[in-house]
Enzyme design. Structure first.
Site, PDB file in Angstrom:
ATOM      1  N   HIS A   1       0.840  -1.213   0.000  1.00 12.55           N
ATOM      2  CA  HIS A   1       0.000   0.000   0.000  1.00 12.55           C
ATOM      3  C   HIS A   1       0.870   1.256   0.000  1.00 12.55           C
ATOM      4  O   HIS A   1       0.570   2.241  -0.668  1.00 12.55           O
ATOM      5  CB  HIS A   1      -0.886   0.040   1.259  1.00 12.55           C
ATOM      6  CG  HIS A   1      -1.911  -1.047   1.326  1.00 12.55           C
ATOM      7  ND1 HIS A   1      -1.860  -2.054   2.273  1.00 12.55           N
ATOM      8  CD2 HIS A   1      -3.023  -1.273   0.600  1.00 12.55           C
ATOM      9  CE1 HIS A   1      -2.894  -2.854   2.113  1.00 12.55           C
ATOM     10  NE2 HIS A   1      -3.620  -2.414   1.113  1.00 12.55           N
TER      11      HIS A   1
ATOM     12  N   SER B   1      -0.026  -8.960   1.110  1.00 12.37           N
ATOM     13  CA  SER B   1      -1.488  -8.894   1.180  1.00 12.37           C
ATOM     14  C   SER B   1      -1.883  -8.821   2.647  1.00 12.37           C
ATOM     15  O   SER B   1      -1.249  -9.457   3.498  1.00 12.37           O
ATOM     16  CB  SER B   1      -2.087 -10.165   0.557  1.00 12.37           C
ATOM     17  OG  SER B   1      -3.433 -10.315   0.956  1.00 12.37           O
TER      18      SER B   1
ATOM     19  N   ASP C   1      -4.343  -7.170  -7.399  1.00 13.25           N
ATOM     20  CA  ASP C   1      -5.748  -7.446  -7.720  1.00 13.25           C
ATOM     21  C   ASP C   1      -5.958  -7.071  -9.190  1.00 13.25           C
ATOM     22  O   ASP C   1      -6.585  -6.063  -9.519  1.00 13.25           O
ATOM     23  CB  ASP C   1      -6.664  -6.636  -6.800  1.00 13.25           C
ATOM     24  CG  ASP C   1      -6.542  -7.089  -5.359  1.00 13.25           C
ATOM     25  OD1 ASP C   1      -6.902  -8.227  -5.062  1.00 13.25           O
ATOM     26  OD2 ASP C   1      -6.027  -6.300  -4.538  1.00 13.25           O
TER      27      ASP C   1
END
Ligand code: PAF
Length: 283
Positions: free
Chosen positions: A41, A189, A154
């Site tokens: 992130h 993840s 994703d």
């Protein structure tokens, strides 16, 4: 770098903050997240900061993209940890609405995700992409960013959202960012937190198997034989169930053919006990 970061929880306060930047002609980048932030992130935040003057990070665990049997209640949450990481990454604003702010009483409109959602994750998680598309449409309308940054981890989600932005003429650009991995290849993840020590040791076998498959098909190997071999490898490593390992056209996500000469993508979703891991690589 600051040790504090501004957090807003209402659309009203969000709009006020964004309007101030717009008044100074500053561009805005959005990084949508469900929190439990990791280095993957943070790399998205850094990319957003490079591409826009201001970076907004949304943290919202979106209930509409979880099915009744999925892990909404046990989804990892760590607001204090997330805020510290975002301050260190120099994000400008955190948009963290409650469920009542995002879906007030009477909420009943949604986006139906397009053809990119029809299989792979879509086959195993019906309605998942409708939930993702709806919340992202709302986030785009709330933040009004110039760009939004999503992880390629994703990969199908990014394809679904690109299709939505194109089909609905949404005035922003989506930017995909390469998957961040641990040294042994496991894709970062939030769900890795569910893995036991023994499962964590097995987990990198998924990346190893799909990378070998990608290399083989890129060199012209037979796709069905390569997929069968990759499935054998992950099962032998200790994965307990395979939802899919597939080779697809990287753009349309239709089944790939080595003869087409088009970029391909290997996509996979496999279970280790109670944890479902997804991953993908270019072929
Ligand atoms: O990828 C995610 O974390 C979520 O699907 C997203 C894009 C934040 C929408 O809830």
């Amino acid at each position: 770098m600051s040790d504090k970061i501004k957090i807003v929880r209402t659309v009203h306060d969000l709009r006020k903050a964004v309007a101030k930047w717009r008044g100074r002609d500053q561009t805005v980048g959005l990084v949508p997240t469900m929190g439990a932030l990791h280095a993957g992130h943070i790399s998205l935040v850094k990319l957003a900061k490079k591409k826009a003057d201001k970076a907004v990070v949304s943290i919202f665990v979106n209930p509409t993209q979880f099915a009744a049997n999925e892990d909404l209640s046990r989804y990892p949450r760590d607001e204090a940890g997330d805020l510290a990481k975002l301050a260190a990454a120099d994000a400008d604003l955190v948009w963290s609405p409650g469920v009542e702010e995002m879906y007030p009483d009477g909420f009943s409109t949604g986006v139906r995700a397009g053809s990119a959602a029809k299989d792979l994750e879509g086959a195993f998680r019906p309605c998942h992409f409708d939930g993702v598309a709806t919340v992202c449409a709302k986030l785009f309308n709330q933040v009004t960013p110039d760009i939004a940054v999503f992880g390629e981890k994703d990969f199908q989600q990014l394809a679904v959202l690109r299709q939505m932005v194109r089909d609905l003429n949404m005035p922003l650009k989506l930017i995909g960012s390469p998957t961040k991995r641990d040294a042994d290849g496991l894709a970062l993840s939030s769900r890795n937190a569910y893995l036991s020590e023994a499962e964590r040791k097995i987990a990198p076998a998924l990346y190893a198997a799909i990378s070998a498959l990608a290399k083989d098909v890129a060199n012209g190997a037979d796709i069905p034989a390569g997929v069968a071999d990759a499935k054998r490898k992950v099962t032998a490593a200790g994965f307990t169930k395979i939802d899919y390992i597939e080779v697809r056209d990287a753009e349309t996500l239709e089944p790939a053919s080595t003869a087409s000469g088009r970029p391909m993508r290997v996509l996979a979703a496999c279970w280790l006990g109670k944890t479902r891991l997804i991953d993908n690589v270019a072929a």
